[in-house]
Design an enzyme around this catalytic site. Structure first.
Site, PDB file in Angstrom:
ATOM      1  N   GLU A 196       0.820  -1.217   0.000  1.00 45.36           N
ATOM      2  CA  GLU A 196       0.000   0.000   0.000  1.00 45.36           C
ATOM      3  C   GLU A 196       0.846   1.255   0.000  1.00 45.36           C
ATOM      4  OE1 GLU A 196      -4.231  -1.183   2.084  1.00 45.36           O
ATOM      5  OE2 GLU A 196      -3.174   0.547   2.872  1.00 45.36           O
ATOM      6  N   HIS A 228       8.807 -26.835  -1.965  1.00 45.56           N
ATOM      7  CA  HIS A 228       8.222 -27.972  -2.674  1.00 45.56           C
ATOM      8  C   HIS A 228       7.032 -27.543  -3.521  1.00 45.56           C
ATOM      9  CE1 HIS A 228      10.645 -30.976  -0.414  1.00 45.56           C
ATOM     10  NE2 HIS A 228      10.754 -29.934   0.394  1.00 45.56           N
ATOM     11  N   LYS A 276     -13.170   1.185  -2.466  1.00 47.79           N
ATOM     12  CA  LYS A 276     -14.161   1.465  -1.412  1.00 47.79           C
ATOM     13  C   LYS A 276     -15.326   2.276  -1.975  1.00 47.79           C
ATOM     14  CE  LYS A 276     -11.367   1.457   2.878  1.00 47.79           C
ATOM     15  NZ  LYS A 276     -10.883   2.245   4.013  1.00 47.79           N
TER      16      LYS A 276
END
Ligand code: PA5
Length: 454
Positions: free
Chosen positions: A290, A311, A425
């Site tokens: 951010e 792995h 938002k």
């Protein structure tokens, strides 16, 4: 012996020329002075820089009292928050709690901390409400803006349950609100209802707020030593209060990651060898993602836990595109002393390791992997932490905050805003029909209708 952390650059420096480092020194020094004088871009949000030094002791005492009260009254503390209002506390809890904690109802046990309001899963919330119906619980809702949808939705349900269970008056003493000192819907709601509140200083942004009541209150409830967390942060402040990058590990780290960015690396991989660091990596990802991902710039912060991910992603890191560098978080002293036993028949062929500690084997894996990845063209920095403790949690938080500010300024972005998050938002508010978002809603709906046309 130093009680700080060390940054080892041996496996990273071969990818960089000496003069590339020295040429940036004056800029680093200038940014350092600007940071401490609180005069750069985004300077309204530099309250975190000296926060641990001047921590308000009165507030700390109130917070500890409230935590003791929760311990008396509750088996569970639900913490509702998202992003910077969530990840720091979770990172510390996961880092510092036992993998298999004893039951929550034993004598002297601290309440279990459960997180909510960090997504919009109805199933999670419904199951949480059912779980809480059988428990004694308290709530801590955390939101700086006071209007974040995920958190507000969860809090409405949790508050209702608390009021049904304890009555309005009873619920009042079980709800704690952490928010902006003056503004926002949550501040108004808390004052109206008479809930106890904790302040998030106006000049400390969400992702830089773990060393405020945002992190400290839930951690105190969980029985973690918040004084030690702050002491570690103070030490990190002192260690990073020098302008010369050669004497400042946080700036060395910031400088190298900036240089790798300029050389075309796209991804910084945070590598841990202890599963309890998973959420610390999540906190770090938010801090850097951010703070830096702006104006088409920034490294993509990603995380792996080795040896597990050797792995799965190990092949790509070794042989895939050369877009990565690694930052390894190495814990020097382990809490465990498990020694591999010898067996008479040695059917599994492991007797060559008999008598050695598991964590010594883990450390050898770390060494071997660094060499292999370096040979595969992946620069590796190693950040060594003496041990996992409250003190070093506080140290690491401040270390990365300081490094992030330096790194963002070197990159030429404002490390303290998040316009991209705001964009989502606002779209969500518009789509959900919130008043004041009619124009945006109209635009979005027209766009969606167009996309649906054959
Ligand atoms: O760093 C930030 O500012 C954000 O990640 C916020 O912490 C996050 O969006 C939650 O915001 P708020 O605390 O206002 O609910």
């Amino acid at each position: 012996m130093s009680n700080g952390i060390t940054v080892e650059l041996e496996a990273a420096l071969p990818f960089i020329r000496d003069e590339e480092l020295t040429i940036l020194e004056p800029q680093v020094k200038q940014i350092h002075h600007q940071l401490h004088a609180k005069s750069g871009v985004g300077s309204d949000f530099l309250g975190w820089v000296d926060l641990p030094l001047n921590y308000n002791q009165e507030e700390l005492a109130v917070l500890k009292n409230a935590a003791a009260q929760v311990k008396e009254e509750a088996e569970v503390l639900v913490v509702a928050g998202i992003g910077g209002s969530y990840l720091g506390a979770r990172a510390a809890l996961e880092m510092l709690s036992p993998y298999f904690p004893p039951g929550v109802d034993g004598p002297g046990a601290y309440p279990q901390v459960i997180f909510a309001g960090h997504h919009l899963s109805g199933t999670y919330l419904q199951e949480l409400l059912a779980y809480l119906a059988e428990k004694e619980f308290c709530l801590n809702v955390i939101s700086k803006s006071g209007s974040t949808t995920e958190t507000a939705v969860a809090f409405r349900f949790l508050r209702k349950l608390a009021e049904e269970k304890y009555g309005k008056e009873g619920a009042k003493s079980r709800i704690f609100v952490t928010t902006d000192p003056h503004s926002g819907a949550l501040r108004r709601l808390a004052e109206e209802a008479g809930y106890q509140t904790f302040n998030i200083p106006a000049d400390v942004g969400g992702r830089y707020s773990v060393l405020t009541p945002v992190g400290l209150f839930p951690l105190a409830v969980a029985g973690l030593d918040v004084d030690q967390i702050l002491a570690g942060a103070v030490k990190a402040y002192q260690d990073s209060a020098v302008a010369e990058p050669a004497k400042n590990s946080a700036y060395q780290y910031a400088l190298l990651r900036y240089l790798f960015h300029q050389k075309g690396k796209k991804v910084e991989l945070m590598v841990t060898y202890e599963p309890s660091l998973y959420y610390f990596t999540e906190w770090w990802k938010q801090l850097f993602g951010e703070s830096e991902g702006k104006a088409g710039k920034g490294l993509f912060p990603a995380g792996v836990n080795f040896t597990t991910d050797l792995h799965s992603l190990g092949q790509y890191i070794q042989d895939g595109q050369k877009i990565l560098f690694e930052t390894v978080l190495q814990v020097v002293r382990s809490k465990a002393a498990l020694v591999l036993p010898a067996e008479e028949n040695d059917l599994d062929g492991l007797n060559y390791l008999a008598g050695r500690q598991i964590d010594e084997i883990n450390a050898q894996a770390l060494q071997g992997t660094i060499l292999a990845h370096q040979d595969g063209g992946v620069p590796v920095m190693v950040i060594k932490i003496p041990e996992l403790s409250a003190y070093y949690f506080g140290y690491l938080v401040y270390f990365f905050e300081k490094a992030c500010a330096m790194s963002g300024y070197l990159l030429g972005v404002n490390p303290f805003d998040q316009p991209g998050v705001e964009e989502y938002k606002q779209n969500l508010f518009a789509l959900l029909g919130m008043a004041g978002y009619e124009e945006r809603r109209g635009r979005i709906l027209a766009r969606l209708a167009k996309a649906e046309q054959p």
